[in-house]
Write an enzyme that holds these catalytic residues in place. Sequence first.
Site, PDB file in Angstrom:
ATOM      1  N   ASP A 124       0.875  -0.987  -0.480  1.00  0.00           N
ATOM      2  CA  ASP A 124       0.102  -0.135  -0.185  1.00  0.00           C
ATOM      3  C   ASP A 124       0.981   1.442  -0.155  1.00  0.00           C
ATOM      4  OD1 ASP A 124      -2.378  -1.301  -0.140  1.00  0.00           O
ATOM      5  OD2 ASP A 124      -2.491  -1.322   2.254  1.00  0.00           O
ATOM      6  N   ARG A 174      -0.794  -1.157  -8.126  1.00  0.00           N
ATOM      7  CA  ARG A 174      -2.414  -0.203  -8.143  1.00  0.00           C
ATOM      8  C   ARG A 174      -2.329   0.453  -8.291  1.00  0.00           C
ATOM      9  NH1 ARG A 174      -3.874  -0.547  -2.287  1.00  0.00           N
ATOM     10  NH2 ARG A 174      -4.052  -3.008  -2.608  1.00  0.00           N
TER      11      ARG A 174
HETATM   12  C1  FAD Z   1      -8.822  -1.597  -3.327  1.00  0.00           C
HETATM   13  C2  FAD Z   1      -8.347   0.230  -3.100  1.00  0.00           C
HETATM   14  C3  FAD Z   1      -7.074   0.388  -2.248  1.00  0.00           C
HETATM   15  C4  FAD Z   1      -6.664   1.536  -1.924  1.00  0.00           C
HETATM   16  N1  FAD Z   1      -5.438   1.650  -1.673  1.00  0.00           N
HETATM   17  C5  FAD Z   1      -4.539   2.646  -1.462  1.00  0.00           C
HETATM   18  C6  FAD Z   1      -3.619   3.161  -1.156  1.00  0.00           C
HETATM   19  O1  FAD Z   1      -2.502   2.815  -1.235  1.00  0.00           O
HETATM   20  N2  FAD Z   1      -2.775   4.283  -0.555  1.00  0.00           N
HETATM   21  C7  FAD Z   1      -3.974   5.181  -0.682  1.00  0.00           C
HETATM   22  O2  FAD Z   1      -3.251   6.343  -0.846  1.00  0.00           O
HETATM   23  N3  FAD Z   1      -5.295   5.329  -1.786  1.00  0.00           N
HETATM   24  C8  FAD Z   1      -6.178   3.781  -1.342  1.00  0.00           C
HETATM   25  N4  FAD Z   1      -6.678   3.965  -1.877  1.00  0.00           N
HETATM   26  C9  FAD Z   1      -8.102   4.634  -1.441  1.00  0.00           C
HETATM   27  C10 FAD Z   1      -7.642   5.987  -2.726  1.00  0.00           C
HETATM   28  O3  FAD Z   1      -6.889   6.685  -3.131  1.00  0.00           O
HETATM   29  C11 FAD Z   1      -9.080   6.864  -3.028  1.00  0.00           C
HETATM   30  O4  FAD Z   1      -9.532   7.481  -1.418  1.00  0.00           O
HETATM   31  C12 FAD Z   1     -10.222   6.351  -2.471  1.00  0.00           C
HETATM   32  O5  FAD Z   1     -10.970   5.232  -3.273  1.00  0.00           O
HETATM   33  C13 FAD Z   1     -11.763   7.646  -2.916  1.00  0.00           C
HETATM   34  O6  FAD Z   1     -11.624   8.157  -4.289  1.00  0.00           O
HETATM   35  P1  FAD Z   1     -12.490   7.158  -5.610  1.00  0.00           P
HETATM   36  O7  FAD Z   1     -11.415   7.263  -7.043  1.00  0.00           O
HETATM   37  O8  FAD Z   1     -12.178   6.066  -4.945  1.00  0.00           O
HETATM   38  O9  FAD Z   1     -14.020   8.227  -5.033  1.00  0.00           O
HETATM   39  P2  FAD Z   1     -13.182   9.640  -4.730  1.00  0.00           P
HETATM   40  O10 FAD Z   1     -12.875  10.225  -5.569  1.00  0.00           O
HETATM   41  O11 FAD Z   1     -13.735   9.725  -3.137  1.00  0.00           O
HETATM   42  O12 FAD Z   1     -15.463   9.677  -5.447  1.00  0.00           O
HETATM   43  C14 FAD Z   1     -15.625   9.143  -7.456  1.00  0.00           C
HETATM   44  C15 FAD Z   1     -16.655   9.010  -6.939  1.00  0.00           C
HETATM   45  O13 FAD Z   1     -16.558   7.602  -7.006  1.00  0.00           O
HETATM   46  C16 FAD Z   1     -17.890   6.973  -6.297  1.00  0.00           C
HETATM   47  N5  FAD Z   1     -18.051   6.422  -4.934  1.00  0.00           N
HETATM   48  C17 FAD Z   1     -16.454   7.540  -4.442  1.00  0.00           C
HETATM   49  N6  FAD Z   1     -17.004   6.495  -2.760  1.00  0.00           N
HETATM   50  C18 FAD Z   1     -18.479   5.998  -2.523  1.00  0.00           C
HETATM   51  C19 FAD Z   1     -18.437   5.475  -1.522  1.00  0.00           C
HETATM   52  N7  FAD Z   1     -18.740   5.382  -0.448  1.00  0.00           N
HETATM   53  N8  FAD Z   1     -19.976   5.226  -1.559  1.00  0.00           N
HETATM   54  C20 FAD Z   1     -20.666   5.905  -3.452  1.00  0.00           C
HETATM   55  N9  FAD Z   1     -20.396   6.495  -4.112  1.00  0.00           N
HETATM   56  C21 FAD Z   1     -18.389   6.585  -4.415  1.00  0.00           C
HETATM   57  C22 FAD Z   1     -19.289   8.810  -6.028  1.00  0.00           C
HETATM   58  O14 FAD Z   1     -20.038   8.351  -7.680  1.00  0.00           O
HETATM   59  C23 FAD Z   1     -18.285   9.375  -6.614  1.00  0.00           C
HETATM   60  O15 FAD Z   1     -18.475  11.472  -6.650  1.00  0.00           O
HETATM   61  C24 FAD Z   1      -7.383   2.678  -2.279  1.00  0.00           C
HETATM   62  C25 FAD Z   1      -8.542   2.070  -3.396  1.00  0.00           C
HETATM   63  C26 FAD Z   1      -9.116   1.159  -2.824  1.00  0.00           C
HETATM   64  C27 FAD Z   1     -10.162   1.240  -4.486  1.00  0.00           C
END
Ligand code: FAD
Length: 297
Positions: A124, A174
């Site tokens: 991560d 990732r």
């Molecule tokens: C498998 C995985 C591993 C990750 N590992 C890391 C890591 O190692 N380091 C790190 O810094 N970050 C990590 N992250 C977190 C990542 O960086 C983001 O902070 C997080 O995924 C939010 O970004 P997003 O693109 O999913 O959605 P966002 O930019 O938060 O939201 C965009 C859109 O996605 C949808 N959405 C988002 N969240 C939700 C919800 N809870 N319910 C409904 N709709 C939603 C909505 O339509 C929203 O408008 C990881 C995420 C995932 C999925």
Amino acid sequence: MLDRLMAPDSFFSKNFFFLAKRFVAGESIDSAIEAVRGLNAAGMTATLDFLGEDVLERDAAIKTRDAYLRMLDKIAQAGARSNVSVKLTAMGLLIDEDFALENLSTIIAYAAEKNPADPFVRIDMEGSAVTDATLRVFERAFAVHKNVGPVLQAYLKRTPADVARANELRARVRICKGAYNEPPEIAIKDMPAIRAQYMQCAQALLSGGTYPGIATHDPGPIELVKSFARANGIGPERFEFQMLYGVRPALQHRLVCEGYNLRVYVPFGTHWAGYFYRRVAERRENLLFALSSVFSR
Ligand SMILES: Cc1cc2nc3c(=O)[nH]c(=O)nc-3n(C[C@H](O)[C@H](O)[C@H](O)COP(=O)(O)OP(=O)(O)OC[C@H]3O[C@@H](n4cnc5c(N)ncnc54)[C@H](O)[C@@H]3O)c2cc1C
């Protein structure tokens, strides 16, 4: 103050796990394995994360490493389709880089032995204070073991160069947007620009990388990734979508039905408060989701 609140022995951590339950698959490995079984039955794979970070004592890092070894035993015993995700600060990165590398390498070698169907170990990515050290340790581990890969964060200005380097190494990445509060000198702060850089990185990984993990719940980039892959003859077996446990389950199921690989990140353990805090900080609705799952039990 926040550190104290998030410690596993704090009043909050001891009494409020019910709030985090939607996003954290329990406090024990058995509850996490149960969650993985459910995901596997729904056609998804998993990556298990034993929650904890910023370890400052060698004993604590060794305990965490050993917890990962037990997790790999449990994955093998259960025949679960899951690999593991590791935070290097939990392996002792803030104490000594060589020590963290040693702990990580033990896990990587054990994963290859115990979990041959899915021996991969994901590192991560944490806050920018440790980006360089994390990538250094990754490259040193990767020089010896190929079943390890990093996470890159699209909000960091440096990331297109890190993607190019990962592609050169043929490492499995990732790509996510990034979950930490970083300063504007090093991070893009505007969401459309983060999405644009996310897509630039995702396309570079899809075209020139090795089985990238497209980690997002954002429907826009997900659709763009699908159409980019289709247009460039990149079959769904060459990448996977990744989402967090408890987030957008209906979208997770839809992607599986459409024939895409979907891996769910399944965090568990007693150090859940920091992870839960990041989910709430990135999306206030997550607190409402957590509360509504409590009241709809
Ligand atoms: C498998 C995985 C591993 C990750 N590992 C890391 C890591 O190692 N380091 C790190 O810094 N970050 C990590 N992250 C977190 C990542 O960086 C983001 O902070 C997080 O995924 C939010 O970004 P997003 O693109 O999913 O959605 P966002 O930019 O938060 O939201 C965009 C859109 O996605 C949808 N959405 C988002 N969240 C939700 C919800 N809870 N319910 C409904 N709709 C939603 C909505 O339509 C929203 O408008 C990881 C995420 C995932 C999925």
